[in-house]
Design an enzyme around this catalytic site. Sequence first.
Site, PDB file in Angstrom:
ATOM      1  N   PHE A  16       0.818  -1.221   0.000  1.00 14.22           N
ATOM      2  CA  PHE A  16       0.000   0.000   0.000  1.00 14.22           C
ATOM      3  C   PHE A  16       0.847   1.265   0.000  1.00 14.22           C
ATOM      4  O   PHE A  16       0.434   2.301   0.496  1.00 14.22           O
ATOM      5  CB  PHE A  16      -0.955   0.009   1.192  1.00 14.22           C
ATOM      6  CG  PHE A  16      -1.680  -1.289   1.387  1.00 14.22           C
ATOM      7  CD1 PHE A  16      -2.576  -1.751   0.437  1.00 14.22           C
ATOM      8  CD2 PHE A  16      -1.455  -2.074   2.508  1.00 14.22           C
ATOM      9  CE1 PHE A  16      -3.232  -2.953   0.601  1.00 14.22           C
ATOM     10  CE2 PHE A  16      -2.105  -3.283   2.685  1.00 14.22           C
ATOM     11  CZ  PHE A  16      -3.000  -3.722   1.719  1.00 14.22           C
ATOM     12  N   ALA A  74      -0.065  -3.400 -13.190  1.00 11.51           N
ATOM     13  CA  ALA A  74      -0.677  -4.315 -14.152  1.00 11.51           C
ATOM     14  C   ALA A  74      -0.567  -3.771 -15.571  1.00 11.51           C
ATOM     15  O   ALA A  74      -0.240  -4.507 -16.511  1.00 11.51           O
ATOM     16  CB  ALA A  74      -2.134  -4.565 -13.784  1.00 11.51           C
ATOM     17  N   ILE A 122     -10.459  -5.035 -18.245  1.00 11.77           N
ATOM     18  CA  ILE A 122     -10.277  -5.816 -17.029  1.00 11.77           C
ATOM     19  C   ILE A 122      -9.499  -7.086 -17.397  1.00 11.77           C
ATOM     20  O   ILE A 122      -9.938  -7.867 -18.239  1.00 11.77           O
ATOM     21  CB  ILE A 122     -11.632  -6.177 -16.396  1.00 11.77           C
ATOM     22  CG1 ILE A 122     -12.404  -4.904 -16.039  1.00 11.77           C
ATOM     23  CG2 ILE A 122     -11.427  -7.049 -15.162  1.00 11.77           C
ATOM     24  CD1 ILE A 122     -11.711  -3.988 -15.059  1.00 11.77           C
ATOM     25  N   ASN A 129      -8.415  -9.558 -15.174  1.00 11.93           N
ATOM     26  CA  ASN A 129      -8.907 -10.704 -14.411  1.00 11.93           C
ATOM     27  C   ASN A 129     -10.056 -10.188 -13.552  1.00 11.93           C
ATOM     28  O   ASN A 129      -9.848  -9.393 -12.636  1.00 11.93           O
ATOM     29  CB  ASN A 129      -7.800 -11.303 -13.540  1.00 11.93           C
ATOM     30  CG  ASN A 129      -8.255 -12.518 -12.748  1.00 11.93           C
ATOM     31  OD1 ASN A 129      -9.306 -12.510 -12.101  1.00 11.93           O
ATOM     32  ND2 ASN A 129      -7.459 -13.573 -12.761  1.00 11.93           N
ATOM     33  N   THR A 186      -9.576 -10.824  -9.581  1.00 10.09           N
ATOM     34  CA  THR A 186      -8.575 -10.021  -8.869  1.00 10.09           C
ATOM     35  C   THR A 186      -8.930  -8.532  -8.939  1.00 10.09           C
ATOM     36  O   THR A 186      -8.685  -7.784  -7.992  1.00 10.09           O
ATOM     37  CB  THR A 186      -7.170 -10.259  -9.433  1.00 10.09           C
ATOM     38  OG1 THR A 186      -7.125  -9.889 -10.823  1.00 10.09           O
ATOM     39  CG2 THR A 186      -6.759 -11.711  -9.295  1.00 10.09           C
ATOM     40  N   GLN A 204      -9.543  -6.079  -5.696  1.00  7.84           N
ATOM     41  CA  GLN A 204      -8.855  -4.815  -5.488  1.00  7.84           C
ATOM     42  C   GLN A 204      -9.846  -3.662  -5.264  1.00  7.84           C
ATOM     43  O   GLN A 204      -9.646  -2.821  -4.393  1.00  7.84           O
ATOM     44  CB  GLN A 204      -7.967  -4.507  -6.690  1.00  7.84           C
ATOM     45  CG  GLN A 204      -6.691  -5.316  -6.723  1.00  7.84           C
ATOM     46  CD  GLN A 204      -5.815  -4.992  -5.543  1.00  7.84           C
ATOM     47  OE1 GLN A 204      -5.273  -3.892  -5.439  1.00  7.84           O
ATOM     48  NE2 GLN A 204      -5.674  -5.932  -4.632  1.00  7.84           N
ATOM     49  N   LYS A 222      -6.371   0.336 -17.323  1.00 10.14           N
ATOM     50  CA  LYS A 222      -6.145   1.425 -16.378  1.00 10.14           C
ATOM     51  C   LYS A 222      -5.933   0.838 -14.991  1.00 10.14           C
ATOM     52  O   LYS A 222      -6.232  -0.334 -14.752  1.00 10.14           O
ATOM     53  CB  LYS A 222      -7.342   2.378 -16.348  1.00 10.14           C
ATOM     54  CG  LYS A 222      -7.586   3.166 -17.626  1.00 10.14           C
ATOM     55  CD  LYS A 222      -8.799   4.062 -17.459  1.00 10.14           C
ATOM     56  CE  LYS A 222      -9.105   4.845 -18.713  1.00 10.14           C
ATOM     57  NZ  LYS A 222     -10.322   5.681 -18.557  1.00 10.14           N
ATOM     58  N   GLY A 231      -6.619  -0.646  -8.159  1.00 11.70           N
ATOM     59  CA  GLY A 231      -6.648  -0.706  -6.704  1.00 11.70           C
ATOM     60  C   GLY A 231      -6.972   0.606  -6.020  1.00 11.70           C
ATOM     61  O   GLY A 231      -7.734   0.648  -5.052  1.00 11.70           O
ATOM     62  N   GLU A 232      -6.408   1.697  -6.532  1.00 10.73           N
ATOM     63  CA  GLU A 232      -6.581   2.975  -5.846  1.00 10.73           C
ATOM     64  C   GLU A 232      -7.866   3.697  -6.232  1.00 10.73           C
ATOM     65  O   GLU A 232      -8.338   4.558  -5.492  1.00 10.73           O
ATOM     66  CB  GLU A 232      -5.355   3.849  -6.107  1.00 10.73           C
ATOM     67  CG  GLU A 232      -4.130   3.288  -5.429  1.00 10.73           C
ATOM     68  CD  GLU A 232      -2.842   3.969  -5.856  1.00 10.73           C
ATOM     69  OE1 GLU A 232      -2.108   4.447  -4.988  1.00 10.73           O
ATOM     70  OE2 GLU A 232      -2.566   4.010  -7.065  1.00 10.73           O
TER      71      GLU A 232
END
Length: 731
Positions: free
Chosen positions: A242, A510, A613, A615, A618, A622, A686, A689-690
């Site tokens: 993180f 990614a 996307i 996956n 996953t 996220q 793109k 996670g954030e």
Amino acid sequence: MTKTFRMDEAQPRLLDETGQGIVGAPLDRPEGPKKVSGRAAYAADGLPENAAHGVLVRATIPQGRVTRIDESSVSEVAGLLGVFHGPKMTRNPAQGMAGAAPVQPGNEVHYHGQPIALVVAESFEAARDAAQRLVVSYDADADVITDPSRSETHEQDDPETAGDFEAAFAASEVTLDRTYTTAPHAAAAMEPHAAVAEWEGDALTLRGALQMLRFNKKELADSLGIDPEQVRILSPYIGGGFGSKLGIGPEAVAAALAARELGRPVRVVMSRQTVFDTVLRRTETSQRLRLGADKDGRLRALSHDDLVSNIRDEGFAEPVSQASQFLYGAEGLSFTQTLARVCRTPTGSVRAPGEAVGMLALEQAMDELAEELGICPVELRLKNLPDKNPMTDQPFSATRLADCLREGAEQFGWAGRKPMGERREGDWYVGMGVASAARSNMLIKSAARVRLTGDGAVVETDMTDIGTGSYAILGQITAEMLGLPVAKVEVRLGDTSFPGASGSGGSFGASSAGSATFLAAKAIRETLAERMGCSLSELTLQNGIARGGNREMPLSELVDEELVEEASVEAGDTADSHFSAGFGAHFAEVAVHVYTGEVRVRRMLGVMAMGRILNEKTARSQALGGMIWGLGSALTEKLTHDPRTGHLATRDLANYHVPAHADVPGDLKVVFLEERDDMANPIQTKGIGELGISGAGAAILNAVRNACGARVYDMPATPDRVIAAMDAAGF
């Protein structure tokens, strides 16, 4: 030879044409069985033979100088091997050895808890004992500032502007001027920071918990005064980061220095309290939002000014207004940042630096403006979406924010939202809230190597997996491109002997490492097309069979020897011509207890457009994780410092309240809208996670307002603050 690709133009959508259906599928993570069975080796696992144990010694003053470290105070500790500190490093005085190798350069102390020495012993218990006994003398400064609002050392940037904010604000028919504060946050990754250092001659191998190995290798070499080619870092599995493991840490440098001097491996693992005291935190913020609009809801002016903090001489400052600069359009825009110098743990990147806290304020201010105007909060946002970045004039490469807001409102049942305070169920007020989500997107230089044999393929890159799914998606990209079952692809990560990747950070991993893997596999496809006697556009690879040029052949027959390609990708002209960002919308329903002010989040929905996307499983994980972190930022998470010394009072997970299972609603849902960003990178992706955290907390706080009238300006919205806000609102 590495083939380098610059992102200079819109890219064709080859992954839409390969036809295997592996990319995008919700596949399990291949390393999952190892992790749940305990066979995945993290940094501190699997000690080398004859390894010694190190424990960091930390400063007990907030600011000043170390004047003496009394090694004799621990000379009687059984099994002691050395006390290492700078500018002089010494072993156990009884051994009579000394040399130059600073664990902490110089003798200055900038914050309580700063590492100043390392004690090494035969056992962890002995090292811990000696670290606690070690007598350190200080020359402490008398005038210590730990509160940013009291700091006399303020560094203010010139305002970033577009148009004339003051004139637009003055001409606005409705204005809003509010100040919001957010508490400091900790990354609190599950795996503590750890390192195991082992030398073989002049070559160092470090097993570490690090996110960005290509950069960490150079940082560690620089700290040790050696060539980067003498350093190898291994980080195959990382238990969360993180942002806290982006750069090289004191545990790694200290372990390497001690191991070199002792001539044997050294392991250093931070305790949970040391992690909180020492590792970079997210800054507290004070944010002033000024919005001006016409009565029909058209924004004319937007200003977002912030006060953040860091220790002296550190260059990082949380980019609080980052999303505010492109999310909504207005005639006049103005953004000013002030950096206060304080004696607290240094600040740095924590998940979604900027947007995570900046959007807590911006998206509440938008709701307050909607309330002043008597306009639906969803409609106000839709009225003010620009088609280009208002600050840079760059067109957006792809945006579906309007679709996210509309689709989310439909799926969440927004039309059934009651006016403020009108929905009550027993002792609970119930309300709904909304917020936009936005996170700028980046492509970072990254390289990967792909090997193809007749039986399968191997991917090699020093990319890391911090629990985000790198092993899965790089395998999927390779399998899709080469026509293989995903089980036939082995992904090797976290080793600096492999090609250097972007690393994991900024939600660019990614896209960057994935694009490099894609390009290496594409180069192999070109060779296969030549062997098939067809053009690249004619070649199809599916289920281990190659087709093209009126021929069909198993890959096992087409590839008689290993094919190896290495590719690198980096940003190019499209980064200047277009602005790339992920967008979404968060919706939340909360219940607020009439008498206690307790807030329970009943359900949340995130509708997001994040490019392709890779996956679905996953990606969903996220996004959900980000939304949960948004819940924590809004309601529970707060680092508390002693105002006298800057010492952290909330130093572990018992006192720093991250959301637990009971805090998170079972009805937590994410919807991905189909999107391709041809200007972002070769695989049209793109960051994910954030984006999940950006705006999520604001949706919850806006729901609290709708439920019970409480608008909490100092976050987190703990029950005492909610009760006070309810009283102020007359509830």
